[in-house]
Design a protein around this motif. Structure first.
Motif, PDB file in Angstrom:
ATOM      1  N   MET A 148      58.211  52.750  12.528  1.00  0.00           N
ATOM      2  CA  MET A 148      56.966  52.315  13.125  1.00  0.00           C
ATOM      3  C   MET A 148      57.289  51.201  14.115  1.00  0.00           C
ATOM      4  O   MET A 148      58.059  50.303  13.821  1.00  0.00           O
ATOM      5  N   HIS A 149      56.679  51.281  15.292  1.00  0.00           N
ATOM      6  CA  HIS A 149      56.917  50.286  16.333  1.00  0.00           C
ATOM      7  C   HIS A 149      55.586  49.639  16.715  1.00  0.00           C
ATOM      8  O   HIS A 149      54.580  50.326  16.878  1.00  0.00           O
ATOM      9  N   ILE A 150      55.608  48.322  16.851  1.00  0.00           N
ATOM     10  CA  ILE A 150      54.425  47.564  17.235  1.00  0.00           C
ATOM     11  C   ILE A 150      54.708  46.874  18.555  1.00  0.00           C
ATOM     12  O   ILE A 150      55.731  46.201  18.701  1.00  0.00           O
ATOM     13  N   ASP A 151      53.807  47.038  19.512  1.00  0.00           N
ATOM     14  CA  ASP A 151      53.946  46.374  20.804  1.00  0.00           C
ATOM     15  C   ASP A 151      52.705  45.526  21.042  1.00  0.00           C
ATOM     16  O   ASP A 151      51.583  45.999  20.853  1.00  0.00           O
ATOM     17  N   ILE A 152      52.921  44.271  21.429  1.00  0.00           N
ATOM     18  CA  ILE A 152      51.820  43.366  21.747  1.00  0.00           C
ATOM     19  C   ILE A 152      51.901  43.043  23.228  1.00  0.00           C
ATOM     20  O   ILE A 152      52.908  42.512  23.694  1.00  0.00           O
ATOM     21  N   ASP A 153      50.862  43.371  23.968  1.00  0.00           N
ATOM     22  CA  ASP A 153      50.793  43.034  25.387  1.00  0.00           C
ATOM     23  C   ASP A 153      50.277  41.607  25.488  1.00  0.00           C
ATOM     24  O   ASP A 153      49.073  41.358  25.436  1.00  0.00           O
ATOM     25  N   ARG A 154      51.196  40.672  25.609  1.00  0.00           N
ATOM     26  CA  ARG A 154      50.824  39.264  25.608  1.00  0.00           C
ATOM     27  C   ARG A 154      50.064  38.864  26.871  1.00  0.00           C
ATOM     28  O   ARG A 154      49.387  37.841  26.883  1.00  0.00           O
ATOM     29  N   ASP A 155      50.167  39.662  27.934  1.00  0.00           N
ATOM     30  CA  ASP A 155      49.376  39.389  29.136  1.00  0.00           C
ATOM     31  C   ASP A 155      47.911  39.754  28.915  1.00  0.00           C
ATOM     32  O   ASP A 155      47.020  39.146  29.505  1.00  0.00           O
ATOM     33  N   ALA A 156      47.669  40.737  28.057  1.00  0.00           N
ATOM     34  CA  ALA A 156      46.303  41.172  27.781  1.00  0.00           C
ATOM     35  C   ALA A 156      45.664  40.384  26.639  1.00  0.00           C
ATOM     36  O   ALA A 156      44.444  40.233  26.599  1.00  0.00           O
ATOM     37  N   CYS A 157      46.474  39.880  25.711  1.00  0.00           N
ATOM     38  CA  CYS A 157      45.966  39.184  24.528  1.00  0.00           C
ATOM     39  C   CYS A 157      45.116  37.971  24.927  1.00  0.00           C
ATOM     40  O   CYS A 157      45.510  37.177  25.781  1.00  0.00           O
ATOM     41  N   ILE A 158      43.948  37.841  24.292  1.00  0.00           N
ATOM     42  CA  ILE A 158      43.069  36.701  24.550  1.00  0.00           C
ATOM     43  C   ILE A 158      43.007  35.745  23.355  1.00  0.00           C
ATOM     44  O   ILE A 158      42.254  34.777  23.374  1.00  0.00           O
ATOM     45  N   GLY A 159      43.772  36.047  22.309  1.00  0.00           N
ATOM     46  CA  GLY A 159      43.821  35.154  21.155  1.00  0.00           C
ATOM     47  C   GLY A 159      42.614  35.232  20.243  1.00  0.00           C
ATOM     48  O   GLY A 159      42.291  34.251  19.568  1.00  0.00           O
ATOM     49  N   ALA A 160      41.958  36.380  20.191  1.00  0.00           N
ATOM     50  CA  ALA A 160      40.785  36.520  19.323  1.00  0.00           C
ATOM     51  C   ALA A 160      41.157  36.407  17.842  1.00  0.00           C
ATOM     52  O   ALA A 160      40.335  36.035  17.023  1.00  0.00           O
ATOM     53  N   GLY A 161      42.387  36.762  17.496  1.00  0.00           N
ATOM     54  CA  GLY A 161      42.867  36.600  16.121  1.00  0.00           C
ATOM     55  C   GLY A 161      42.472  37.696  15.157  1.00  0.00           C
ATOM     56  O   GLY A 161      42.729  37.577  13.955  1.00  0.00           O
ATOM     57  N   GLN A 162      41.851  38.759  15.636  1.00  0.00           N
ATOM     58  CA  GLN A 162      41.439  39.832  14.743  1.00  0.00           C
ATOM     59  C   GLN A 162      42.623  40.498  14.070  1.00  0.00           C
ATOM     60  O   GLN A 162      42.526  40.928  12.916  1.00  0.00           O
ATOM     61  N   CYS A 163      43.752  40.576  14.767  1.00  0.00           N
ATOM     62  CA  CYS A 163      44.945  41.189  14.178  1.00  0.00           C
ATOM     63  C   CYS A 163      45.427  40.384  12.972  1.00  0.00           C
ATOM     64  O   CYS A 163      45.720  40.945  11.919  1.00  0.00           O
ATOM     65  N   ALA A 164      45.494  39.060  13.130  1.00  0.00           N
ATOM     66  CA  ALA A 164      45.969  38.193  12.041  1.00  0.00           C
ATOM     67  C   ALA A 164      44.991  38.187  10.867  1.00  0.00           C
ATOM     68  O   ALA A 164      45.406  38.074   9.713  1.00  0.00           O
ATOM     69  N   LEU A 165      43.723  38.317  11.155  1.00  0.00           N
ATOM     70  CA  LEU A 165      42.731  38.373  10.079  1.00  0.00           C
ATOM     71  C   LEU A 165      42.775  39.705   9.338  1.00  0.00           C
ATOM     72  O   LEU A 165      42.585  39.749   8.128  1.00  0.00           O
ATOM     73  N   THR A 166      43.039  40.779  10.076  1.00  0.00           N
ATOM     74  CA  THR A 166      43.014  42.125   9.489  1.00  0.00           C
ATOM     75  C   THR A 166      44.307  42.468   8.765  1.00  0.00           C
ATOM     76  O   THR A 166      44.276  43.079   7.692  1.00  0.00           O
ATOM     77  N   ALA A 167      45.447  42.088   9.340  1.00  0.00           N
ATOM     78  CA  ALA A 167      46.755  42.384   8.729  1.00  0.00           C
ATOM     79  C   ALA A 167      47.608  41.117   8.711  1.00  0.00           C
ATOM     80  O   ALA A 167      48.582  40.987   9.459  1.00  0.00           O
ATOM     81  N   PRO A 168      47.257  40.156   7.856  1.00  0.00           N
ATOM     82  CA  PRO A 168      47.962  38.875   7.842  1.00  0.00           C
ATOM     83  C   PRO A 168      49.416  38.966   7.379  1.00  0.00           C
ATOM     84  O   PRO A 168      50.182  38.027   7.587  1.00  0.00           O
ATOM     85  N   GLY A 169      49.805  40.087   6.806  1.00  0.00           N
ATOM     86  CA  GLY A 169      51.196  40.268   6.416  1.00  0.00           C
ATOM     87  C   GLY A 169      52.084  40.716   7.563  1.00  0.00           C
ATOM     88  O   GLY A 169      53.302  40.783   7.432  1.00  0.00           O
ATOM     89  N   VAL A 170      51.464  41.024   8.711  1.00  0.00           N
ATOM     90  CA  VAL A 170      52.202  41.525   9.866  1.00  0.00           C
ATOM     91  C   VAL A 170      52.047  40.589  11.063  1.00  0.00           C
ATOM     92  O   VAL A 170      53.006  40.290  11.760  1.00  0.00           O
ATOM     93  N   PHE A 171      50.815  40.111  11.303  1.00  0.00           N
ATOM     94  CA  PHE A 171      50.525  39.327  12.502  1.00  0.00           C
ATOM     95  C   PHE A 171      50.218  37.874  12.185  1.00  0.00           C
ATOM     96  O   PHE A 171      49.717  37.549  11.112  1.00  0.00           O
ATOM     97  N   THR A 172      50.463  37.034  13.165  1.00  0.00           N
ATOM     98  CA  THR A 172      50.069  35.638  13.136  1.00  0.00           C
ATOM     99  C   THR A 172      49.660  35.279  14.557  1.00  0.00           C
ATOM    100  O   THR A 172      49.630  36.138  15.430  1.00  0.00           O
TER     101      THR A 172
END
Length: 63
Positions: free
Chosen positions: A1-25
């Motif tokens: 499994m591969h995860i890619d984060i487009d840091r240019d698009a990210c606005i820091g809403a934090g939904q990823c860290a709230l939804t999957a705190p074992g993967v994202f911060t």
């Protein structure tokens, strides 16, 4: 499994860290980041949901 984060698009809403705190911060700038080992995460059932929760679709999960 591969995860890619487009840091240019990210606005820091934090939904990823709230939804999957074992993967994202959030880094010091408030942007999405993978936790150590996050690039090869266990089969977290919330991983794809975290990508869907991103309001700007900055996260792509493949594999």
């Amino acid at each position: 499994m591969h995860i890619d984060i487009d840091r240019d698009a990210c606005i820091g809403a934090g939904q990823c860290a709230l939804t999957a705190p074992g993967v994202f911060t959030q880094d010091d700038d408030g942007l999405s980041a993978l936790l150590p080992g996050g690039q090869d995460p266990p089969r977290d059932p919330m991983l794809r949901e975290a990508a869907r929760a991103c309001p700007v679709r900055a996260i792509t999960v493949s594999g």
